[in-house]
Design an enzyme around this catalytic site. Structure first.
Site, PDB file in Angstrom:
ATOM      1  N   HIS A  60      35.391  38.269  39.101  1.00  0.00           N
ATOM      2  CA  HIS A  60      34.375  38.535  38.077  1.00  0.00           C
ATOM      3  C   HIS A  60      34.954  38.433  36.666  1.00  0.00           C
ATOM      4  CE1 HIS A  60      35.213  42.879  37.184  1.00  0.00           C
ATOM      5  NE2 HIS A  60      35.572  42.948  38.445  1.00  0.00           N
ATOM      6  N   ASP A 162      41.008  44.406  35.173  1.00  0.00           N
ATOM      7  CA  ASP A 162      39.849  44.381  36.083  1.00  0.00           C
ATOM      8  C   ASP A 162      38.751  43.576  35.382  1.00  0.00           C
ATOM      9  OD1 ASP A 162      37.724  44.869  37.742  1.00  0.00           O
ATOM     10  OD2 ASP A 162      37.671  47.029  37.431  1.00  0.00           O
ATOM     11  N   GLU A 192      29.511  41.958  37.572  1.00  0.00           N
ATOM     12  CA  GLU A 192      30.040  42.694  38.738  1.00  0.00           C
ATOM     13  C   GLU A 192      30.057  44.187  38.467  1.00  0.00           C
ATOM     14  OE1 GLU A 192      33.178  44.506  41.387  1.00  0.00           O
ATOM     15  OE2 GLU A 192      32.963  44.565  39.229  1.00  0.00           O
ATOM     16  N   GLU A 193      30.459  44.551  37.254  1.00  0.00           N
ATOM     17  CA  GLU A 193      30.667  45.973  36.941  1.00  0.00           C
ATOM     18  C   GLU A 193      29.365  46.780  36.922  1.00  0.00           C
ATOM     19  OE1 GLU A 193      33.425  47.369  36.984  1.00  0.00           O
ATOM     20  OE2 GLU A 193      34.984  45.966  36.376  1.00  0.00           O
ATOM     21  N   ASP A 215      40.107  40.699  43.322  1.00  0.00           N
ATOM     22  CA  ASP A 215      39.832  41.786  42.371  1.00  0.00           C
ATOM     23  C   ASP A 215      40.999  42.766  42.405  1.00  0.00           C
ATOM     24  OD1 ASP A 215      38.434  43.450  40.562  1.00  0.00           O
ATOM     25  OD2 ASP A 215      36.534  43.163  41.603  1.00  0.00           O
ATOM     26  N   HIS A 301      39.867  51.055  35.074  1.00  0.00           N
ATOM     27  CA  HIS A 301      38.767  51.364  34.152  1.00  0.00           C
ATOM     28  C   HIS A 301      39.229  52.198  32.957  1.00  0.00           C
ATOM     29  CE1 HIS A 301      34.985  50.105  36.566  1.00  0.00           C
ATOM     30  NE2 HIS A 301      35.998  49.308  36.786  1.00  0.00           N
TER      31      HIS A 301
HETATM   32 ZN   LIG Z   1      36.664  44.559  39.313  1.00  0.00          ZN
END
Ligand SMILES: [Zn+2]
Length: 329
Positions: A60, A162, A192-193, A215, A301
């Site tokens: 992503h 990410d 995606e998130e 990922d 994150h």
């Molecule tokens: Zn991811």
């Protein structure tokens, strides 16, 4: 590889605002595939022909960020999350809007850290009025977090690893693959998130025979961490299960055999939470056998995620091995 990761993580592209990152990847791949297309939702698909079976690879492009919900009389911005963000990690962080406008996140006075919710936070653009703020940023404007890349030698720290590191792995694999034995659909997905959205429509259109997402995954290798087997530096992680996917045994076995055969360091991943594009792809049409090659990543994150370049290299080699393995069908 390091330079590619540095360049990919420097770009601000929160979910639904993937134009800048897509343009960069498009340019990076124009000489390395047979076809490059952008679908309705904005997924970028690099096609390279090589065999009968359709292999979809997905990484992503989007990253977590914020969206402006309101602007007050003094010009402070209120915001909501785009993707999973933790309010405890936001105070003092910088955000960057599409036009380059920067701001810092401040917080209202609270007595207990547990009271810190997104509603207590605001963005300070350094302006003194609503009009001045509105001249820079409107309601609905999105921003990504802004943090510089740090080169630690064989490990790197950056925001948005990410999943820009997954994008880097897929770009590098496409550049390195010599004899693809399948038709490769390298899908750089959007949104995606916020719920695996781009991967869902891309897979519906492609209807692949096998899909592999690339990922990041969490690790259990820091002091008093959650008990997880994944470690930085122990190789590419072959996912066994997360909250959205139970990898079919034959897909897990295929990836394990390819790693063994090619002497690629690997580890198994069981993540009791979270999910990747593979979780959406597997449920497409009548179902798609799907797996994930993960890159272990600390501080997920946050604005300072960390990966080990040896794991990144192992992931590239495993993706190339999958591309060069005839799937039949
Ligand atoms: Zn991811």
């Amino acid at each position: 590889m390091k330079e590619l990761i540095r360049n990919l993580t420097a770009i601000s592209s929160p979910s639904g605002r993937e134009e800048p990152i897509r343009a960069f990847i498009q340019k990076e791949l124009e000489n390395y595939c047979d076809e490059l297309k952008v679908d309705t939702l904005g997924n970028l698909i690099a096609v390279k022909h090589g065999g009968k079976a359709k292999l979809q690879l997905a990484a992503h492009m989007d990253e977590i960020g914020i969206i402006v919900t309101a602007i007050d009389k003094q010009g402070f911005l209120r915001f909501a999350n785009v993707g999973g963000i933790n309010p405890h990690r936001l105070y003092g962080q910088r955000v960057r809007f599409k036009d380059g406008t920067m701001g810092v996140i401040g917080a209202e006075k609270i007595d207990d850290i547990k009271e810190l919710t997104l509603e207590k936070l605001f963005i300070d653009l350094g302006v003194t009025s609503e009009a001045e703020a509105k001249a820079k940023v409107g309601v609905g404007a999105m921003a990504a977090f802004d943090h510089s890349f740090v080169d630690l030698g064989h490990r790197v720290i950056a925001k948005a690893l990410d999943d820009r590191v997954g994008c880097a792995v897929l770009i590098e694999a496409l550049k390195r693959v010599r004899k693809p034995q399948n038709d490769l659909y390298c899908t750089f997905t959007v949104q995606e998130e916020v719920g695996l959205r781009g991967a869902r429509t891309a897979a519906f259109d492609l209807d692949p025979d096998l899909a592999i997402a690339i990922d990041v995954t969490d690790t259990g290798d820091t002091p008093e961490a959650r008990k997880l087997a994944m470690k930085l530096g122990a190789g590419a992680a072959i996912k066994v299960k997360d909250a959205y996917l139970i990898t079919p045994p034959r897909v897990k076995e295929l990836l394990t055999e390819l790693a063994e055969k090619n002497g690629i360091p690997y580890q198994f991943e069981v993540l009791p939470f979270g999910g990747t594009d593979a979780g959406a792809i597997q449920l497409t049409k009548a179902g798609v056998p799907s797996g994930v090659i993960s890159i272990p990543c600390r501080y997920l994150h946050s604005h300072s995620e960390m990966v080990d370049l040896n794991d990144v290299e192992a992931a590239v080699r495993l993706v190339v091995a999958a591309m060069e393995h005839p799937l039949g069908g």
